[in-house]
Design an enzyme around this catalytic site. Structure first.
Site, PDB file in Angstrom:
ATOM      1  N   GLY A 149       0.674  -1.233  -0.149  1.00 63.19           N
ATOM      2  CA  GLY A 149      -0.042  -0.060   0.087  1.00 63.19           C
ATOM      3  C   GLY A 149       0.917   1.369   0.119  1.00 63.19           C
ATOM      4  O   GLY A 149       2.101   1.099   0.299  1.00 63.19           O
ATOM      5  N   CYS A 150       0.125   2.438  -0.193  1.00 59.18           N
ATOM      6  CA  CYS A 150       1.051   3.547  -0.544  1.00 59.18           C
ATOM      7  C   CYS A 150       1.507   4.210   0.899  1.00 59.18           C
ATOM      8  O   CYS A 150       2.644   4.371   1.073  1.00 59.18           O
ATOM      9  CB  CYS A 150      -0.031   4.651  -0.844  1.00 59.18           C
ATOM     10  SG  CYS A 150      -1.500   4.812  -0.143  1.00 59.18           S
ATOM     11  N   TYR A 151       0.585   4.066   2.008  1.00 65.72           N
ATOM     12  CA  TYR A 151       1.179   4.599   3.311  1.00 65.72           C
ATOM     13  C   TYR A 151       2.436   3.593   3.847  1.00 65.72           C
ATOM     14  O   TYR A 151       3.497   3.992   4.522  1.00 65.72           O
ATOM     15  CB  TYR A 151       0.005   4.738   4.241  1.00 65.72           C
ATOM     16  CG  TYR A 151      -0.847   5.908   4.205  1.00 65.72           C
ATOM     17  CD1 TYR A 151      -0.360   7.235   4.171  1.00 65.72           C
ATOM     18  CD2 TYR A 151      -2.092   5.846   3.984  1.00 65.72           C
ATOM     19  CE1 TYR A 151      -1.126   8.378   4.098  1.00 65.72           C
ATOM     20  CE2 TYR A 151      -2.908   6.964   3.873  1.00 65.72           C
ATOM     21  CZ  TYR A 151      -2.380   8.230   4.225  1.00 65.72           C
ATOM     22  OH  TYR A 151      -3.166   9.284   4.031  1.00 65.72           O
ATOM     23  N   SER A 154       5.720   4.299   2.139  1.00 65.69           N
ATOM     24  CA  SER A 154       6.227   5.343   2.914  1.00 65.69           C
ATOM     25  C   SER A 154       7.059   5.255   4.063  1.00 65.69           C
ATOM     26  O   SER A 154       8.067   5.680   4.559  1.00 65.69           O
ATOM     27  CB  SER A 154       5.450   6.692   2.822  1.00 65.69           C
ATOM     28  OG  SER A 154       4.431   6.582   3.750  1.00 65.69           O
TER      29      SER A 154
END
Length: 346
Positions: A149-151, A154
């Site tokens: 996922g994106c979060y 990061s």
């Protein structure tokens, strides 16, 4: 080198369209077909005018896309990807899920956070979590990839050097993260409606976001023990980007200079992770449309708190770009093939 054929299922969504945009410039691939349940028979340029006179792809049926492709990307809501993964696995096609169905190791976590069971349990034994920089050796031999996922991307890249080297002094980490509205997907909701989001800024899904177990899964894997997080996402009134500010207690004897060297050494051979010089601060402006993750490091000596700031484009490194990076690893292409876009500086 002979080109491989790729298919995109769910190409009408934001991440799916981003896959098409990037793949059209990839030197080693040819798009074998794109599928969308709602737009079959229509050209993609009708939906996304940026493809006008650039691509003449028409949304085809799902079976044709799978048949005409060597590797399939699926960009779909959770609970849908498994059936396509099964079709691809049975047909000896590689499958990269940009959705959530193959991200979590534990089915009980998936049941708790997504309210669904695994319908194809055996497939999950074949899948690899596709955090490109950390699990490259596993990715290159995989037939099914669960794209992060994106979060979680990061956060994981920001915290890997600290946790893998056991430099934290507390197993609880605080994450304050902000995302552009494309992270919510294409379907309009009250919370992403322009009059609501414009000139506003607010947290959402506080202490209950579905990326929480995925983040804890990665961080615990790095630390080789259970790590818990307090994760609060926010919605920025911008189209793209994620900025994550992460707070982690560290051993008091370590210096910021030593931590910075550790990060630089860890990522020296990983083009897409840029450790910024000390006193610089990561900014989502400078990663937009690119596959880069920019990391800046800061130390509050009064409280022995390391503050790591991580910036990515949620549609590229947080979705389509990392998926293509994983495909490159799987097929032995240059890891940056199709991903050499330089972000703007203003």
């Amino acid at each position: 080198m002979e080109k491989i054929k790729v298919g995109v299922i769910g190409a009408s969504g934001y991440a799916g369209a981003e896959l098409v945009r990037l793949l059209l410039s990839h030197p080693n691939v040819e798009i074998g077909g794109i599928y969308s349940r709602s737009y079959t028979g229509k050209p993609i340029s009708d939906l996304y005018p940026g493809f006008q006179n650039v691509s003449y792809l028409v949304f085809d049926d799902e079976d044709s896309v799978i048949h005409n492709s060597d590797v399939i990307f699926a960009s779909l809501p959770h609970g849908i990807s498994e059936k396509y993964a099964k079709k691809c696995f049975d047909a000896n096609k590689k499958f990269i899920d940009v959705g959530a169905d193959f991200r979590l190791y534990d089915e009980e976590d998936y049941k708790e956070w997504y309210n669904l069971p695994y319908n194809e349990k055996e497939l999950h034994k074949e899948s690899v979590y596709g955090l490109s920089e950390i699990y490259k050796d596993k990715i290159k031999d995989a037939s099914i990839i669960g794209n992060p996922g994106c979060y979680p991307t990061s956060v994981a890249l920001a915290m890997y050097p600290i946790l893998a080297n056991t430099l934290q002094s507390d197993d609880h980490i605080i994450i304050d993260a902000k995302s552009g509205v494309t992270g919510a997907g294409k379907e309009l909701s009250e919370g992403t409606h322009f009059p609501t989001i414009n000139e506003g800024f607010h947290p959402y899904k506080v202490a209950q976001h579905r990326h929480t177990p995925e983040i804890e899964q990665s961080l615990s894997d790095f630390a080789k023990k259970d790590i818990t997080v307090t994760f609060v996402p926010h919605l920025l009134p911008v189209n793209r980007g994620i900025i994550s500010t992460i707070y982690c207690k560290v051993n008091p004897e370590i210096t910021l200079e030593a931590i910075h060297k550790l990060y630089c050494d860890t990522y020296i051979d990983h083009k897409f992770v840029r450790v910024l010089p000390l006193e610089k601060v990561s900014d989502l402006k400078y990663v937009t449309y690119s596959n880069y993750c920019d990391i800046s490091l800061h130390l509050d000596k009064r409280t022995n708190t390391l503050i790591v700031v991580s910036a990515i484009d949620n549609m590229v490194k947080g979705a389509a770009g990392q998926a293509i990076q994983n495909m490159n690893i799987m097929y032995g292409f240059e890891e940056d093939a199709g991903l050499n876009y330089i972000p703007p500086s203003f």
